[in-house]
Write a protein that holds these residues in place. Structure first.
Motif, short mmCIF file in Angstrom:
data_model
loop_
_atom_site.label_atom_id
_atom_site.label_comp_id
_atom_site.label_asym_id
_atom_site.label_seq_id
_atom_site.Cartn_x
_atom_site.Cartn_y
_atom_site.Cartn_z
N ASP A 4 -22.86 -85.29 34.89
CA ASP A 4 -24.10 -85.35 35.65
C ASP A 4 -24.92 -86.58 35.28
OD1 ASP A 4 -23.55 -82.95 36.97
OD2 ASP A 4 -24.57 -81.75 35.45
N VAL A 7 -23.54 -89.63 36.96
CA VAL A 7 -23.90 -89.67 38.38
C VAL A 7 -25.32 -90.20 38.54
CG1 VAL A 7 -24.39 -88.24 40.42
CG2 VAL A 7 -22.30 -87.86 39.10
N ILE A 8 -26.23 -89.70 37.72
CA ILE A 8 -27.63 -90.16 37.79
C ILE A 8 -27.72 -91.64 37.48
CG2 ILE A 8 -29.91 -89.97 36.74
CD1 ILE A 8 -29.20 -86.96 36.27
N ARG A 9 -27.02 -92.05 36.44
CA ARG A 9 -27.05 -93.47 36.05
C ARG A 9 -26.50 -94.36 37.16
NH1 ARG A 9 -25.62 -95.71 30.10
NH2 ARG A 9 -26.41 -97.78 30.47
N ASP A 10 -25.42 -93.91 37.79
CA ASP A 10 -24.83 -94.66 38.89
C ASP A 10 -25.80 -94.74 40.08
OD1 ASP A 10 -22.60 -95.98 40.32
OD2 ASP A 10 -22.58 -94.13 41.51
N LEU A 11 -26.45 -93.64 40.39
CA LEU A 11 -27.42 -93.64 41.49
C LEU A 11 -28.58 -94.58 41.20
CD1 LEU A 11 -27.47 -89.83 42.34
CD2 LEU A 11 -26.59 -91.67 43.79
N LEU A 12 -29.05 -94.56 39.96
CA LEU A 12 -30.14 -95.47 39.59
C LEU A 12 -29.70 -96.93 39.68
CD1 LEU A 12 -31.65 -93.57 36.55
CD2 LEU A 12 -32.83 -94.11 38.69
N THR A 13 -28.49 -97.20 39.26
CA THR A 13 -27.95 -98.57 39.34
C THR A 13 -27.89 -99.05 40.79
OG1 THR A 13 -26.69 -98.23 37.31
CG2 THR A 13 -25.99 -100.04 38.75
N ARG A 14 -27.42 -98.17 41.66
CA ARG A 14 -27.38 -98.52 43.09
C ARG A 14 -28.79 -98.71 43.64
NH1 ARG A 14 -22.99 -94.54 45.89
NH2 ARG A 14 -21.61 -94.37 44.10
N HIS A 15 -29.68 -97.86 43.21
CA HIS A 15 -31.07 -97.94 43.67
C HIS A 15 -31.67 -99.30 43.28
CE1 HIS A 15 -34.98 -96.51 44.94
NE2 HIS A 15 -35.49 -96.73 43.74
#
Length: 73
Positions: A4, A7-15
């Motif tokens: 989890d 996933v959060i870290r990846d979403l933040l990176t994309r953001h």
């Protein structure tokens, strides 16, 4: 859980990539401190079904049978 958090870290990176968000950059720069602040929110019934599926896999009973049992409490 580690999955989890990734996933959060990846979403933040994309953001950050798409928005140049300074808030997300700050979170990523101090990830170890911020990581524990994220909380997973899940409906109780859904969690119960996921747990039933996991137990079914461990014990070898059919998943659909375990899900029906979990749904009927």
């Amino acid at each position: 859980e580690d999955e989890d958090a990734e996933v959060i870290r990846d979403l933040l990176t994309r953001h950050v990539y798409y928005t140049q968000s300074t808030v997300a950059q700050r979170i990523l720069a101090d990830w170890k401190r911020y990581e524990r602040r994220f909380v997973k929110v899940m409906p109780k019934d859904y969690k119960r079904v996921l747990e039933a599926i996991e137990r079914a896999r461990e014990t070898g009973i059919p998943e659909d049978e375990a899900v029906m049992e979990a749904a009927h409490g």
